[in-house]
Scaffold this motif. Structure first.
Motif, PDB file in Angstrom:
ATOM      1  N   LEU A 146       5.104  14.884   9.577  1.00  0.00           N
ATOM      2  CA  LEU A 146       6.177  14.476   8.657  1.00  0.00           C
ATOM      3  C   LEU A 146       5.715  13.216   7.938  1.00  0.00           C
ATOM      4  O   LEU A 146       5.646  12.139   8.539  1.00  0.00           O
ATOM      5  N   GLU A 147       5.401  13.341   6.662  1.00  0.00           N
ATOM      6  CA  GLU A 147       4.817  12.193   5.963  1.00  0.00           C
ATOM      7  C   GLU A 147       5.876  11.159   5.603  1.00  0.00           C
ATOM      8  O   GLU A 147       6.909  11.469   5.009  1.00  0.00           O
ATOM      9  N   VAL A 148       5.573   9.929   5.979  1.00  0.00           N
ATOM     10  CA  VAL A 148       6.416   8.789   5.637  1.00  0.00           C
ATOM     11  C   VAL A 148       5.957   8.312   4.264  1.00  0.00           C
ATOM     12  O   VAL A 148       4.803   7.919   4.091  1.00  0.00           O
ATOM     13  N   ALA A 177       4.518  12.194  13.402  1.00  0.00           N
ATOM     14  CA  ALA A 177       4.584  11.375  12.185  1.00  0.00           C
ATOM     15  C   ALA A 177       3.240  11.430  11.446  1.00  0.00           C
ATOM     16  O   ALA A 177       2.182  11.425  12.056  1.00  0.00           O
ATOM     17  N   HIS A 178       3.321  11.512  10.150  1.00  0.00           N
ATOM     18  CA  HIS A 178       2.149  11.465   9.272  1.00  0.00           C
ATOM     19  C   HIS A 178       2.261  10.157   8.490  1.00  0.00           C
ATOM     20  O   HIS A 178       3.160   9.994   7.679  1.00  0.00           O
ATOM     21  N   LEU A 179       1.364   9.218   8.782  1.00  0.00           N
ATOM     22  CA  LEU A 179       1.389   7.918   8.105  1.00  0.00           C
ATOM     23  C   LEU A 179       0.325   7.857   7.016  1.00  0.00           C
ATOM     24  O   LEU A 179      -0.704   8.525   7.101  1.00  0.00           O
ATOM     25  N   ASP A 180       0.613   7.050   5.998  1.00  0.00           N
ATOM     26  CA  ASP A 180      -0.262   6.938   4.822  1.00  0.00           C
ATOM     27  C   ASP A 180      -0.258   5.469   4.393  1.00  0.00           C
ATOM     28  O   ASP A 180       0.804   4.903   4.128  1.00  0.00           O
ATOM     29  N   VAL A 181      -1.436   4.869   4.338  1.00  0.00           N
ATOM     30  CA  VAL A 181      -1.516   3.431   4.047  1.00  0.00           C
ATOM     31  C   VAL A 181      -0.940   3.071   2.673  1.00  0.00           C
ATOM     32  O   VAL A 181      -0.390   1.983   2.498  1.00  0.00           O
ATOM     33  N   TYR A 182      -1.056   3.977   1.711  1.00  0.00           N
ATOM     34  CA  TYR A 182      -0.527   3.706   0.368  1.00  0.00           C
ATOM     35  C   TYR A 182       0.993   3.476   0.430  1.00  0.00           C
ATOM     36  O   TYR A 182       1.522   2.519  -0.154  1.00  0.00           O
ATOM     37  N   HIS A 183       1.682   4.357   1.141  1.00  0.00           N
ATOM     38  CA  HIS A 183       3.142   4.231   1.253  1.00  0.00           C
ATOM     39  C   HIS A 183       3.532   3.069   2.171  1.00  0.00           C
ATOM     40  O   HIS A 183       4.488   2.344   1.895  1.00  0.00           O
ATOM     41  N   MET A 184       2.776   2.915   3.265  1.00  0.00           N
ATOM     42  CA  MET A 184       3.085   1.826   4.212  1.00  0.00           C
ATOM     43  C   MET A 184       2.948   0.465   3.537  1.00  0.00           C
ATOM     44  O   MET A 184       3.689  -0.469   3.826  1.00  0.00           O
ATOM     45  N   PHE A 205      -3.018  11.182   9.515  1.00  0.00           N
ATOM     46  CA  PHE A 205      -3.175   9.883   8.853  1.00  0.00           C
ATOM     47  C   PHE A 205      -3.867  10.034   7.499  1.00  0.00           C
ATOM     48  O   PHE A 205      -4.907  10.677   7.401  1.00  0.00           O
ATOM     49  N   HIS A 206      -3.280   9.427   6.472  1.00  0.00           N
ATOM     50  CA  HIS A 206      -3.887   9.376   5.139  1.00  0.00           C
ATOM     51  C   HIS A 206      -4.394   7.973   4.851  1.00  0.00           C
ATOM     52  O   HIS A 206      -3.642   7.005   4.951  1.00  0.00           O
ATOM     53  N   THR A 207      -5.668   7.878   4.439  1.00  0.00           N
ATOM     54  CA  THR A 207      -6.151   6.608   3.920  1.00  0.00           C
ATOM     55  C   THR A 207      -6.149   6.680   2.391  1.00  0.00           C
ATOM     56  O   THR A 207      -6.002   7.754   1.795  1.00  0.00           O
ATOM     57  N   HIS A 211      -3.879   1.433  -5.398  1.00  0.00           N
ATOM     58  CA  HIS A 211      -3.779   2.113  -6.693  1.00  0.00           C
ATOM     59  C   HIS A 211      -4.202   3.569  -6.585  1.00  0.00           C
ATOM     60  O   HIS A 211      -4.283   4.273  -7.579  1.00  0.00           O
ATOM     61  N   ARG A 212      -4.510   4.002  -5.386  1.00  0.00           N
ATOM     62  CA  ARG A 212      -4.939   5.358  -5.043  1.00  0.00           C
ATOM     63  C   ARG A 212      -6.323   5.699  -5.623  1.00  0.00           C
ATOM     64  O   ARG A 212      -6.647   6.858  -5.810  1.00  0.00           O
ATOM     65  N   GLY A 213      -7.115   4.659  -5.894  1.00  0.00           N
ATOM     66  CA  GLY A 213      -8.473   4.878  -6.390  1.00  0.00           C
ATOM     67  C   GLY A 213      -9.494   4.722  -5.265  1.00  0.00           C
ATOM     68  O   GLY A 213      -9.227   5.148  -4.131  1.00  0.00           O
ATOM     69  N   PHE A 240      -8.834  11.154   3.551  1.00  0.00           N
ATOM     70  CA  PHE A 240      -8.843  10.283   2.366  1.00  0.00           C
ATOM     71  C   PHE A 240      -8.129  10.980   1.212  1.00  0.00           C
ATOM     72  O   PHE A 240      -8.448  12.112   0.848  1.00  0.00           O
ATOM     73  N   GLU A 241      -7.136  10.266   0.647  1.00  0.00           N
ATOM     74  CA  GLU A 241      -6.343  10.821  -0.441  1.00  0.00           C
ATOM     75  C   GLU A 241      -6.479   9.908  -1.659  1.00  0.00           C
ATOM     76  O   GLU A 241      -6.285   8.699  -1.555  1.00  0.00           O
ATOM     77  N   SER A 242      -6.822  10.483  -2.795  1.00  0.00           N
ATOM     78  CA  SER A 242      -6.997   9.686  -4.008  1.00  0.00           C
ATOM     79  C   SER A 242      -6.696  10.572  -5.206  1.00  0.00           C
ATOM     80  O   SER A 242      -7.021  11.761  -5.208  1.00  0.00           O
TER      81      SER A 242
END
Ligand code: MN
Length: 297
Positions: A146-148, A177-184, A205-207, A211-213, A240-242
């Protein structure tokens, strides 16, 4: 050992045979363990073709998507909830059939900017449906993440502690839980502490960066995030998400607000992300050992 992955949008915006072939080949060439396949419409995926491409390259897979307004399981419209459950099941079967181990993303509500806060009933409806589909996913050993996400993309899960509470209410070991540093970076008061506190409830986990670059070229304290991942004992996928307007088109660029071209060269971006992630993980693991080696005799 954490499996390291890359989001398909680093390579391609769709999942035609050509796009699937290129994305999987490049992910394997760079040296990732898995690719996160992401489509807005499950019918875009040719299951047999995708599975064969993955097998050919010895690559693992996960999958992500977001519900929309017409399939919002937190809404008070039973028709939308019903369609949402059907949509979630459709994606679970897709994962089962091409061999994805995790289905993650905005599975708890619509992927959109809401104009009003959610309600206690809205959360309860989301929990009910996720319990039902979580049981279906368990039969195929699929974990639901579940992405936060930040406040502009959902009104249900904006912080890690909310996701932990939702996982507890759902009560299934394969719903995490699915955590993502961009949102956190937008919503948490203390990203590292939130990761550690999520603990055993962390399942994906999403890194990325602010700026998502390029990873490490923004303002997020990634060293702190990786140390927290290691401290928490998390062993699951790190992907890694960009996004760049170089690849992503409508409707996603509109929903995510991708107006800038943050990179041109997907191969360079992905190569760098994998090196950076491995270096950060290694440094964090050594930091952990250092603490253990430095106890007073
Ligand atoms: Mn994400």
């Amino acid at each position: 050992m954490n499996k390291l992955g890359v989001h398909a949008f680093v390579w391609e915006k769709g999942w035609s045979h050509d796009e699937c072939t290129r994305a999987i080949a490049r992910t394997a060439e760079v040296g990732f363990d898995l690719i996160e396949v992401s489509v807005m419409d499950p019918k875009q995926v040719d299951v047999d073709f995708t599975r064969k491409q993955l097998e050919q390259h010895g690559l693992g897979a996960t999958m992500s998507f977001g519900l929309d307004a017409s399939t919002d399981i937190s809404s008070n419209d039973p028709e939308k909830t019903k369609r949402g459950q059907e949509r979630l099941e459709e994606y679970i079967y897709l994962c089962r059939d091409f061999g994805a181990t995790h289905l993650c993303g905005i599975l708890h509500s619509a992927f959109q900017k809401y104009a009003v806060p959610t309600t206690k009933d809205g959360v309860a409806r989301s929990v009910e449906t996720l319990h039902r589909v979580g049981e279906i996913a368990a039969k195929s050993n699929i974990t639901l993440g579940l992405e936060v996400v930040n406040r502009y993309e959902s009104n249900v899960l904006n912080t890690a502690s909310q996701a932990v509470e939702m996982c507890k209410r759902i009560g299934l070991p394969n719903v995490r839980a699915h955590l993502d540093v961009y949102h956190m970076n937008i919503e948490e008061s203390d990203m590292a502490q939130a990761i550690v506190d999520t603990g055993e409830y962390l399942g994906y986990f999403h890194t990325g960066d602010s700026h998502r670059g390029y990873l490490g070229s923004g303002s997020i304290d990634l060293a702190g995030a990786f140390r927290a991942i290691v401290r928490s004992g998390y062993q699951g996928p790190i992907t890694f998400e960009s996004f760049s307007s170089r690849v992503v088109g409508q409707p996603l660029e509109g929903i995510l607000g991708i107006w800038r071209n943050l990179w041109e060269d997907s191969v360079d971006l992905a190569n760098h992300a994998l090196m950076y992630t491995k270096a950060q993980l290694k440094a964090a693991q050594e930091a952990q050992k250092q603490a253990e080696r430095s106890r007073l005799l």
